[in-house]
Design an enzyme around this catalytic site. Structure first.
Site, PDB file in Angstrom:
ATOM      1  CG  ASP A   7     -41.726  72.203 -56.426  1.00 10.47           C
ATOM      2  OD1 ASP A   7     -42.760  71.789 -56.984  1.00 10.47           O
ATOM      3  OD2 ASP A   7     -40.595  71.719 -56.635  1.00 10.47           O
ATOM      4  CD  GLU A  67     -45.579  72.629 -59.637  1.00  7.89           C
ATOM      5  OE1 GLU A  67     -45.587  71.506 -60.170  1.00  7.89           O
ATOM      6  OE2 GLU A  67     -44.580  73.360 -59.584  1.00  7.89           O
ATOM      7  CG  HIS A 140     -37.508  69.983 -55.419  1.00  2.00           C
ATOM      8  ND1 HIS A 140     -38.510  69.619 -56.290  1.00  2.00           N
ATOM      9  CD2 HIS A 140     -36.746  68.879 -55.264  1.00  2.00           C
ATOM     10  CE1 HIS A 140     -38.363  68.352 -56.635  1.00  2.00           C
ATOM     11  NE2 HIS A 140     -37.284  67.882 -56.031  1.00  2.00           N
TER      12      HIS A 140
END
Length: 164
Positions: A7, A67, A140
């Site tokens: 992430d 991501e 996260h």
């Protein structure tokens, strides 16, 4: 197969390693890479990419799922994240580790079945799918585990069979 989920972030980059056989997923490790505002931009980006490389080596990962930037109203905050993504892709390339990028709605859909799921819903499903008693923290890290699960849901069989 070991999947490194990322992430990406400028101040905090979440990471999570999941082992998967395509049907069952097991958490291996997770955490956050933090940078300091006292560092130069180039130092922060380099530190994140180097740390991701060290994690990939330490956990002997086969693939990296990350991501991607999907949409943002604030372009100035998206640019540093895009730099982090690029640096991490480069680092994985140096280590011959393939990278797959996923949009936030794709990740949400893979984990919850709904691309418009709320953040807490995704994190609760990560908890359930990986067998945690509580939602992994910090946020996260839980998000990074969701990215790894996304790879296991959508691309595991294609990679296993060596298809594009």
């Amino acid at each position: 197969m070991r999947i490194l989920g990322i992430d990406p972030g400028y101040a905090q980059t979440g990471w999570g390693v999941v082992e998967s056989d395509g049907q069952h997923n097991r958490p291996v490790s997770f955490g956050v890479i933090k940078t300091s505002t006292s560092q130069l931009d180039s130092q922060r980006i380099h530190f994140i990419a180097k740390s991701v490389g060290l994690l990939a080596e330490e956990h002997k990962v086969d693939i990296c799922a990350m991501e991607d930037i999907f949409f943002t109203k604030n372009v100035s905050s998206a640019i540093p994240v895009a730099k982090v993504i690029g640096a991490c892709i480069h680092q994985m390339g140096l280590q011959d580790i393939p990278v797959r990028l996923y949009s936030p709605p794709t990740i949400k859909s893979a984990v919850t079945g709904f691309g418009g799921a709320e953040k807490h819903q995704v994190q609760e499903m990560v908890r359930i799918l990986l067998g945690f008693e509580t939602i992994p923290r910090p946020d996260h890290a839980a998000d990074a585990l969701a990215v790894a699960i996304c790879f296991a849901v959508y691309d595991f069989s294609r990679i296993r069979m060596k298809l594009p």
